[in-house]
Design a protein around this motif. Sequence first.
Motif, PDB file in Angstrom:
ATOM      1  N   THR B  28      -8.269   5.544  -2.935  1.00  0.00           N
ATOM      2  CA  THR B  28      -7.043   5.740  -2.989  1.00  0.00           C
ATOM      3  C   THR B  28      -6.079   5.645  -1.801  1.00  0.00           C
ATOM      4  OG1 THR B  28      -7.452   7.478  -4.783  1.00  0.00           O
ATOM      5  CG2 THR B  28      -5.257   7.842  -3.824  1.00  0.00           C
ATOM      6  N   VAL B  29      -6.851   5.993  -0.869  1.00  0.00           N
ATOM      7  CA  VAL B  29      -6.212   5.542   0.515  1.00  0.00           C
ATOM      8  C   VAL B  29      -6.040   4.181   0.839  1.00  0.00           C
ATOM      9  CG1 VAL B  29      -6.313   6.130   3.046  1.00  0.00           C
ATOM     10  CG2 VAL B  29      -6.817   7.955   1.370  1.00  0.00           C
ATOM     11  N   LEU B  30      -6.977   3.638   0.762  1.00  0.00           N
ATOM     12  CA  LEU B  30      -7.040   2.072   1.200  1.00  0.00           C
ATOM     13  C   LEU B  30      -6.155   1.555   0.110  1.00  0.00           C
ATOM     14  CD1 LEU B  30      -7.902  -0.370   2.857  1.00  0.00           C
ATOM     15  CD2 LEU B  30      -9.752  -0.313   1.212  1.00  0.00           C
ATOM     16  N   THR B  31      -6.124   1.675  -1.067  1.00  0.00           N
ATOM     17  CA  THR B  31      -4.973   1.086  -2.062  1.00  0.00           C
ATOM     18  C   THR B  31      -3.762   1.398  -1.513  1.00  0.00           C
ATOM     19  OG1 THR B  31      -6.801   1.216  -3.738  1.00  0.00           O
ATOM     20  CG2 THR B  31      -4.738   0.492  -4.500  1.00  0.00           C
ATOM     21  N   THR B  32      -3.562   2.729  -1.391  1.00  0.00           N
ATOM     22  CA  THR B  32      -2.045   3.057  -0.990  1.00  0.00           C
ATOM     23  C   THR B  32      -1.537   2.287   0.271  1.00  0.00           C
ATOM     24  OG1 THR B  32      -2.584   5.284  -1.829  1.00  0.00           O
ATOM     25  CG2 THR B  32      -0.716   4.951  -0.416  1.00  0.00           C
ATOM     26  N   ILE B  33      -2.441   2.216   1.259  1.00  0.00           N
ATOM     27  CA  ILE B  33      -1.733   1.590   2.483  1.00  0.00           C
ATOM     28  C   ILE B  33      -1.824  -0.187   2.337  1.00  0.00           C
ATOM     29  CG2 ILE B  33      -2.344   3.395   4.060  1.00  0.00           C
ATOM     30  CD1 ILE B  33      -4.770   1.569   4.965  1.00  0.00           C
ATOM     31  N   HIS B  34      -2.731  -0.329   1.347  1.00  0.00           N
ATOM     32  CA  HIS B  34      -2.784  -1.968   1.047  1.00  0.00           C
ATOM     33  C   HIS B  34      -1.437  -2.426   0.482  1.00  0.00           C
ATOM     34  CE1 HIS B  34      -3.979  -5.731  -0.275  1.00  0.00           C
ATOM     35  NE2 HIS B  34      -4.184  -5.259  -1.611  1.00  0.00           N
ATOM     36  N   HIS B  35      -1.018  -1.437  -0.388  1.00  0.00           N
ATOM     37  CA  HIS B  35       0.142  -1.871  -1.210  1.00  0.00           C
ATOM     38  C   HIS B  35       1.583  -1.411  -0.622  1.00  0.00           C
ATOM     39  CE1 HIS B  35      -2.552  -2.324  -5.148  1.00  0.00           C
ATOM     40  NE2 HIS B  35      -2.432  -3.345  -4.403  1.00  0.00           N
ATOM     41  N   HIS B  36       1.591  -0.662   0.300  1.00  0.00           N
ATOM     42  CA  HIS B  36       2.798  -0.327   0.876  1.00  0.00           C
ATOM     43  C   HIS B  36       2.672  -0.490   2.452  1.00  0.00           C
ATOM     44  CE1 HIS B  36       3.972   1.494  -2.891  1.00  0.00           C
ATOM     45  NE2 HIS B  36       2.862   1.740  -3.044  1.00  0.00           N
ATOM     46  N   GLY B  56      -6.976  12.834   7.165  1.00  0.00           N
ATOM     47  CA  GLY B  56      -7.487  12.532   8.431  1.00  0.00           C
ATOM     48  C   GLY B  56      -8.811  11.852   8.539  1.00  0.00           C
ATOM     49  N   ALA B  57      -9.778  12.681   7.677  1.00  0.00           N
ATOM     50  CA  ALA B  57     -11.189  12.226   7.783  1.00  0.00           C
ATOM     51  C   ALA B  57     -11.308  10.931   7.003  1.00  0.00           C
ATOM     52  CB  ALA B  57     -12.099  13.228   7.130  1.00  0.00           C
ATOM     53  N   LEU B  58     -10.495  10.702   6.106  1.00  0.00           N
ATOM     54  CA  LEU B  58     -10.632   9.397   5.057  1.00  0.00           C
ATOM     55  C   LEU B  58     -10.023   8.132   6.154  1.00  0.00           C
ATOM     56  CD1 LEU B  58      -9.355  10.811   1.975  1.00  0.00           C
ATOM     57  CD2 LEU B  58     -11.676   9.899   2.361  1.00  0.00           C
ATOM     58  N   VAL B  59      -9.004   8.384   6.936  1.00  0.00           N
ATOM     59  CA  VAL B  59      -8.369   7.431   7.758  1.00  0.00           C
ATOM     60  C   VAL B  59      -9.274   7.052   8.810  1.00  0.00           C
ATOM     61  CG1 VAL B  59      -6.762   6.803   9.317  1.00  0.00           C
ATOM     62  CG2 VAL B  59      -6.230   7.673   7.077  1.00  0.00           C
ATOM     63  N   VAL B  86      -0.405   3.925   9.694  1.00  0.00           N
ATOM     64  CA  VAL B  86      -1.647   3.510   9.193  1.00  0.00           C
ATOM     65  C   VAL B  86      -1.663   2.155   8.502  1.00  0.00           C
ATOM     66  CG1 VAL B  86      -3.805   4.027   7.830  1.00  0.00           C
ATOM     67  CG2 VAL B  86      -2.187   6.082   8.474  1.00  0.00           C
ATOM     68  N   HIS B  87      -2.303   1.349   9.297  1.00  0.00           N
ATOM     69  CA  HIS B  87      -2.028  -0.286   8.783  1.00  0.00           C
ATOM     70  C   HIS B  87      -3.586  -0.670   7.938  1.00  0.00           C
ATOM     71  CE1 HIS B  87       1.491  -0.780  10.656  1.00  0.00           C
ATOM     72  NE2 HIS B  87       1.011  -0.096  11.576  1.00  0.00           N
ATOM     73  N   PRO B  88      -3.429  -1.020   6.831  1.00  0.00           N
ATOM     74  CA  PRO B  88      -4.693  -2.010   6.483  1.00  0.00           C
ATOM     75  C   PRO B  88      -5.118  -2.981   7.321  1.00  0.00           C
ATOM     76  CG  PRO B  88      -2.830  -2.729   5.258  1.00  0.00           C
ATOM     77  CD  PRO B  88      -2.348  -1.792   6.078  1.00  0.00           C
ATOM     78  N   ASN B  89      -6.302  -3.504   7.741  1.00  0.00           N
ATOM     79  CA  ASN B  89      -6.401  -4.527   8.444  1.00  0.00           C
ATOM     80  C   ASN B  89      -6.269  -5.826   7.905  1.00  0.00           C
ATOM     81  OD1 ASN B  89      -7.712  -6.378  10.259  1.00  0.00           O
ATOM     82  ND2 ASN B  89      -9.681  -5.537  10.445  1.00  0.00           N
ATOM     83  N   SER B  90      -5.271  -6.416   8.342  1.00  0.00           N
ATOM     84  CA  SER B  90      -4.815  -7.799   7.610  1.00  0.00           C
ATOM     85  C   SER B  90      -6.022  -8.769   7.700  1.00  0.00           C
ATOM     86  CB  SER B  90      -3.511  -8.180   7.832  1.00  0.00           C
ATOM     87  OG  SER B  90      -3.332  -8.734   9.142  1.00  0.00           O
ATOM     88  N   VAL B 109      -5.211 -14.771   2.520  1.00  0.00           N
ATOM     89  CA  VAL B 109      -4.312 -13.511   2.242  1.00  0.00           C
ATOM     90  C   VAL B 109      -4.836 -12.386   2.752  1.00  0.00           C
ATOM     91  CG1 VAL B 109      -3.149 -12.171   0.749  1.00  0.00           C
ATOM     92  CG2 VAL B 109      -3.145 -14.604   0.254  1.00  0.00           C
ATOM     93  N   GLY B 110      -4.468 -11.742   3.638  1.00  0.00           N
ATOM     94  CA  GLY B 110      -4.940 -10.402   4.229  1.00  0.00           C
ATOM     95  C   GLY B 110      -4.641  -9.067   3.452  1.00  0.00           C
ATOM     96  N   LEU B 111      -5.531  -8.123   3.797  1.00  0.00           N
ATOM     97  CA  LEU B 111      -4.937  -6.874   3.165  1.00  0.00           C
ATOM     98  C   LEU B 111      -3.610  -6.731   3.560  1.00  0.00           C
ATOM     99  CD1 LEU B 111      -7.971  -4.520   3.999  1.00  0.00           C
ATOM    100  CD2 LEU B 111      -7.125  -5.456   1.747  1.00  0.00           C
ATOM    101  N   GLY B 112      -2.988  -5.991   2.547  1.00  0.00           N
ATOM    102  CA  GLY B 112      -1.628  -5.546   2.958  1.00  0.00           C
ATOM    103  C   GLY B 112      -0.511  -6.673   2.404  1.00  0.00           C
ATOM    104  N   GLY B 113      -1.339  -7.782   1.750  1.00  0.00           N
ATOM    105  CA  GLY B 113      -0.478  -8.837   1.194  1.00  0.00           C
ATOM    106  C   GLY B 113       0.165  -9.891   2.225  1.00  0.00           C
ATOM    107  N   VAL B 114      -0.495  -9.941   3.034  1.00  0.00           N
ATOM    108  CA  VAL B 114      -0.060 -10.773   4.436  1.00  0.00           C
ATOM    109  C   VAL B 114      -0.675 -12.254   4.064  1.00  0.00           C
ATOM    110  CG1 VAL B 114       0.098 -11.540   6.784  1.00  0.00           C
ATOM    111  CG2 VAL B 114      -0.404  -8.973   5.962  1.00  0.00           C
TER     112      VAL B 114
END
Lengths: 410, 410
Positions: B28-36, B56-59, B86-90, B109-114
């Motif tokens: 959930t957390v990874l998908t959230t930051i990936h899409h926004h 905090g722990a998840l990040v 918090v950024h996904p590692n693109s 294409v990197g995470l975050g849609g880059v």
Amino acid sequence: MSASRASRSLRAGIGSGNDGTRRHNLSTVLTTIHHHDPMSRSEVTRRTQLNRSTVGALVTELVELGLAYETPPEEQAQRGRPSPIVHPNSKVSALVVNPDVEALTLGLVGLGGVVHKRVRHALDRKPSPREAIDVTVDLVKGMGEELERDYRVIGVGLAIPGLVRNRDGLVRRAPYLDWTSEPFAEHVSRALGLPTFAGNDASVAMISESLYGAGRGVSNLVYLNGFLVGIGGGVMVAGVPLVGEDGYAAELGHTVVSEGSLRCHCGRLGCLETEVNFLRLREAMSGDPVDLYDLDSVLTTTTDRGLLLEAERQINVLAEAIANFISVFNPEVVLLGGFLGSLEAAFPDLVRRKVYESSFAPLAENVRIERATLRTPLPLLGSAELAFTPLLRDPAGVALPLAYGGPPAA
Amino acid sequence: MSASRASRSLRAGIGSGNDGTRRHNLSTVLTTIHHHDPMSRSEVTRRTQLNRSTVGALVTELVELGLAYETPPEEQAQRGRPSPIVHPNSKVSALVVNPDVEALTLGLVGLGGVVHKRVRHALDRKPSPREAIDVTVDLVKGMGEELERDYRVIGVGLAIPGLVRNRDGLVRRAPYLDWTSEPFAEHVSRALGLPTFAGNDASVAMISESLYGAGRGVSNLVYLNGFLVGIGGGVMVAGVPLVGEDGYAAELGHTVVSEGSLRCHCGRLGCLETEVNFLRLREAMSGDPVDLYDLDSVLTTTTDRGLLLEAERQINVLAEAIANFISVFNPEVVLLGGFLGSLEAAFPDLVRRKVYESSFAPLAENVRIERATLRTPLPLLGSAELAFTPLLRDPAGVALPLAYGGPPAA
DNA sequence: CTACTTTTGTGGACGGATCGAACATATACT
DNA sequence: AGTATATGTTCGATCCGTCCACAAAAGTAG
């Protein structure tokens, strides 16, 4: 444990904790025994892939909640300690109401898919919403005392021949009843004092077939039901009933097919349900008009040239529509019910050949076309499922009545 | 926490334990930051409805996994302790390949849609599978050193103009490439040494629009894209892309519309994509043939009588098809891309009016018809999503390469 | 400049859920 | 009657998210 609770949605959902886990597992066990009634505890353990201890605890909780009970093991030709059979408590029930043109059908369905009662109240004309509710309340009162004594009714499921807004059960448009924007579910809920859920009759029938009929185990399913008047559709997409944004989806009878010329009540030319139509089939016959349920024998034995020609015409049109649905849904199975099932049963090869001829070939190559199996309990089980859903999703979270207390005091 | 992880499926799934919870939340957390992409930790907390400590722990875990990193807070006109971004590692990326008639497009294409890279390799004729793979390998080698040094490529996403079996990426039939039953994904996977996933180009474009374009936040979406040749479709059903039993679903271009007379390459008469067709639109023009991307200005300014008539004819047919899709899916939005988007942009009122006229009225009353927004990155983002999916579902369970090691030694 | 308020990060105690191991029990097989 | 097998039962270990208290970092008001 390698269970994946992740939904197939691409979008991020919300987080979850231990209580979510418990809810999920409780739901999983209850749903499992609800859909496969006689099942040993060890079988539940295998299916859920949970630990023996866990399943034990979960079943205990379901028993304490009054949602399940265990019976001594059956005789079994197997070694090892016998495993008790876990049953859903079929006294936990849903009322089911299906108002239609000719009759209003009411049923009482228990967990496990047990049809406790079924009453068909014939109508001399199509009922108004008011009349439908009055009849319903009367019928419920008729079984009232027993209902209060023996059953625990958790909700009402409505099967409506028309467009139903799933959010609140508004009947947006039911052409054959001539209802428009009737807050029917809301009124039923008030009249009976029970949470009420509504669905389109064909979509609800699709759920029945999917759980208890010819669609068992099929995740991608297109269902077409030929009613006395009109054609209803229901679709299962990846194991989930297709509802759409408002609940109006799967109106497969109102897709325009290429050879249409007559105007449909929906205002358009050449809808599937105007072209493929039981009444037109009946008009093509010489002799006395037949009932929907007698069509099977008539079609298989007839030599009536007019009827055969009309049947073939309708099959051609139907096949074209099915081919389109195959292009759209890539289903594993297409299920035909009502008079469409009769057509399929009488001309199985023709139906299949025409569908394959009308299809984009690679799409149709693995599709099975079959007749739906359920008859009278058809809409009952599926609409009961609507009412059961909240309980099945969160067995410990739904307040369970000790008994049905009857309509609220006036 | 009132999170419901229960799927919408009616059928019982399997159980879940604490590790499932962790997986779900990490996902959930990874998908959230990936899409926004730029999102503060506190915003993640709000969205996921998890506890501050948990997030905090998840990040922290995602950072340790190399999937995310945090940056100091932005300046903010808000009280309270600032929350890190918090950024996904693109750098964690997917290779994207889109073989088509005129060109093969490759992207990174990197995470975050880059979109890190995008190469369009023009082709003088439609490529064979062999040629498509050779071109792909060459292009990857071309960026090879940098790829190995700077990026961590986790997989390949393919966008294919045809029927793709999602189970294994077999290209069952790609008419315009003239490929039949080519195990393309398998060969690409072997050639590049990476897990490879394939999807239909239009379905994948629908995913792009849904995540980054005009379909953001829409759960029930019908997408139609008018390619140079043919019409592709993609559908989002309750937030889940419609794939069907084998992955062939949403072939909306191959539904028969009522006024068809020309034969489609799929063998049938009157397919939507034969009736509504960019080439036929172009033929109706006098003067030089225009490019797909110049159509906008031509359509809005033209006085060419033949073109206008043909455009209107196509809009009529298109509207009828859309009306059917509305009956079937009850979407919130219908999105038009490619030359269909140009038609919509040039004749917005006509398109809407015709759709509403052709529809079962109550179904169409809330539908929005809009133009798709993404252009060149269109197939890229969606196919990258295919490759990202396993990682997004189980961030801790996917072995992450330290760097892309290049194709396997020959 | 300082004290206050607000928001968020951090770390430990806690309760809840599943799991795994050890033991008990019940059946079939020999 | 004894053994092998399968399953229920009990209990401690482990993992997870939450809650709470406290620290940290910003804006705000005087």
